[in-house]
Design a protein around this motif. Structure first.
Motif, PDB file in Angstrom:
ATOM      1  N   UNK A  46      85.391  70.576  93.092  1.00  0.00           N
ATOM      2  CA  UNK A  46      86.700  70.828  92.458  1.00  0.00           C
ATOM      3  C   UNK A  46      86.620  71.111  90.971  1.00  0.00           C
ATOM      4  N   UNK A  47      85.682  70.439  90.266  1.00  0.00           N
ATOM      5  CA  UNK A  47      85.611  70.633  88.816  1.00  0.00           C
ATOM      6  C   UNK A  47      85.085  72.017  88.420  1.00  0.00           C
ATOM      7  N   UNK A  48      84.532  72.767  89.389  1.00  0.00           N
ATOM      8  CA  UNK A  48      84.011  74.110  89.097  1.00  0.00           C
ATOM      9  C   UNK A  48      84.878  75.216  89.687  1.00  0.00           C
ATOM     10  N   UNK A  49      85.955  74.865  90.340  1.00  0.00           N
ATOM     11  CA  UNK A  49      86.755  75.868  91.035  1.00  0.00           C
ATOM     12  C   UNK A  49      87.536  76.776  90.090  1.00  0.00           C
ATOM     13  N   UNK A  50      87.683  76.368  88.824  1.00  0.00           N
ATOM     14  CA  UNK A  50      88.378  77.235  87.871  1.00  0.00           C
ATOM     15  C   UNK A  50      87.586  78.513  87.604  1.00  0.00           C
ATOM     16  N   UNK A  51      86.291  78.475  87.801  1.00  0.00           N
ATOM     17  CA  UNK A  51      85.467  79.650  87.509  1.00  0.00           C
ATOM     18  C   UNK A  51      85.676  80.771  88.536  1.00  0.00           C
ATOM     19  N   UNK A  97      74.057  80.610  94.983  1.00  0.00           N
ATOM     20  CA  UNK A  97      74.821  81.433  95.924  1.00  0.00           C
ATOM     21  C   UNK A  97      75.120  80.695  97.215  1.00  0.00           C
ATOM     22  N   UNK A  98      74.360  79.635  97.523  1.00  0.00           N
ATOM     23  CA  UNK A  98      74.640  78.842  98.709  1.00  0.00           C
ATOM     24  C   UNK A  98      75.976  78.113  98.587  1.00  0.00           C
ATOM     25  N   UNK A  99      76.455  77.920  97.361  1.00  0.00           N
ATOM     26  CA  UNK A  99      77.734  77.250  97.149  1.00  0.00           C
ATOM     27  C   UNK A  99      78.903  78.229  97.117  1.00  0.00           C
ATOM     28  N   UNK A 100      78.617  79.527  97.118  1.00  0.00           N
ATOM     29  CA  UNK A 100      79.691  80.511  97.139  1.00  0.00           C
ATOM     30  C   UNK A 100      80.370  80.498  98.502  1.00  0.00           C
ATOM     31  N   UNK A 101      81.638  80.807  98.510  1.00  0.00           N
ATOM     32  CA  UNK A 101      82.348  80.871  99.776  1.00  0.00           C
ATOM     33  C   UNK A 101      83.821  81.163  99.559  1.00  0.00           C
ATOM     34  N   UNK A 113      96.245  71.426 104.066  1.00  0.00           N
ATOM     35  CA  UNK A 113      95.277  70.385 103.750  1.00  0.00           C
ATOM     36  C   UNK A 113      93.896  70.951 103.417  1.00  0.00           C
ATOM     37  N   UNK A 114      93.653  72.190 103.839  1.00  0.00           N
ATOM     38  CA  UNK A 114      92.327  72.799 103.620  1.00  0.00           C
ATOM     39  C   UNK A 114      92.404  74.053 102.764  1.00  0.00           C
ATOM     40  N   UNK A 115      93.475  74.182 101.990  1.00  0.00           N
ATOM     41  CA  UNK A 115      93.655  75.400 101.207  1.00  0.00           C
ATOM     42  C   UNK A 115      92.539  75.574 100.178  1.00  0.00           C
ATOM     43  N   UNK A 116      92.098  74.486  99.581  1.00  0.00           N
ATOM     44  CA  UNK A 116      91.001  74.591  98.603  1.00  0.00           C
ATOM     45  C   UNK A 116      89.711  75.054  99.276  1.00  0.00           C
ATOM     46  N   UNK A 117      89.431  74.536 100.459  1.00  0.00           N
ATOM     47  CA  UNK A 117      88.220  74.950 101.166  1.00  0.00           C
ATOM     48  C   UNK A 117      88.318  76.419 101.585  1.00  0.00           C
TER      49      UNK A 117
END
Length: 300
Positions: free
Chosen positions: A97-102, A154-158, A85-89
């Protein structure tokens, strides 16, 4: 040429007996080569036969993989739903989600570069150019603000991309610093020698988590008001300083393992300290310490 009966008998005598070959022979030599080892092997096998079936049943057959939290607590098996359930996180952190392809594209590109770098037959100038181009592309994808890409702070990196980037740049920057520290510890100048010793022993005496905590929480308290340094840069610096201390000790072992004749040969050729280390000592010492260096980077 025909083989005589006596020669055939001699060849047959050279063959090992059946119990000395294959899995049976290996087990007899390593697991049942004495009374104590035989008893210990039987006890361990019995323990595994007792534990493994229940473990498999708990981890797979009775486990919950795609359920809600309430259903997960009610199951008798493992609760893998917290992962699914948290694999994306886990992989992308707080990135929308719309930016996760990058970051996904960046990871794939990084894995491709590492794959070709792993095999020596691909080592050439084109691979170096590919690394430079790949790092530029990764930077553009991860930060944005170019070519119409939305800006990502960079605060959104993780997640996994951040871990891979910190590891890659940490290993790359820590190795030359570790070599310098190892040479400094071997120096004949007391100030340089003891300064490197204090640094190496101090860093190796604390865990990595304490350095990350200091870089994230403690270090900003010493900065002037209004001056800030990016958290990722502080964490990256802590990782580099930590790994460099361990690499320095590994490299120092390689330097101490060099025969004295190598130094004497360099002196007889009139080479100075810089040329001696660059052309003779370091190439051999670094080659000897490749296995322990890889072990340090993996376990650190």
């Amino acid at each position: 040429m025909e083989i005589s009966h006596s020669d055939r008998q001699y060849v047959a005598e050279l063959k090992p007996p059946p119990l000395e070959r294959g899995i049976v022979g290996w087990a007899k030599e390593n697991l049942f080569n004495g009374v104590f080892n035989s008893i210990l092997t039987i006890l361990i096998v019995g323990f595994l036969l007792k534990v493994i079936p229940g473990l498999i049943d708990w981890a797979l057959f009775k486990a919950a993989f795609f359920t809600t939290g309430k259903e997960c607590h009610a199951t008798d098996g493992a609760c893998w739903s917290v992962v699914t359930q948290n694999i994306r996180f886990i992989i992308f952190g707080f990135l929308p989600p719309e930016l996760q392809w990058r970051p996904l594209t960046s990871m794939i590109l990084l894995f491709v570069l590492l794959f070709f770098t792993y095999y020596r037959k691909f080592w050439c100038k084109q691979l170096v150019y590919a690394w430079f181009a790949g790092l530029v592309i990764i930077t553009v994808l991860m930060t944005g603000g170019f070519l119409g890409l939305e800006r990502i702070t960079t605060m959104e990196w993780g997640g996994l991309p951040l871990t891979l980037l910190l590891t890659l740049f940490g290993c790359t920057a820590a190795y030359p610093l570790g070599v310098v520290l190892a040479l400094g510890r071997q120096s004949s100048m007391p100030f340089v020698k003891y300064l490197c010793i204090i640094y190496i022993e101090l860093i190796r005496g604390v865990p990595l988590i304490s350095l990350l905590f200091m870089a994230t929480i403690i270090f900003p308290l010493f900065l002037p008001e209004g001056v800030t340094i990016n958290k990722i840069l502080r964490a990256q610096a802590a990782i580099i300083f930590f790994w460099a201390a361990y690499i320095a000790e590994v490299v120092r072992g390689g330097l101490q393992g060099m025969p004295k004749g190598q130094y004497e040969a360099a002196d007889s050729m009139g080479l100075n300290y810089y040329l001696t280390m660059r052309l003779i000592i370091l190439p051999q010492a670094l080659k000897m310490v490749i296995p322990p260096t890889v072990g340090i980077l993996v376990t650190a």
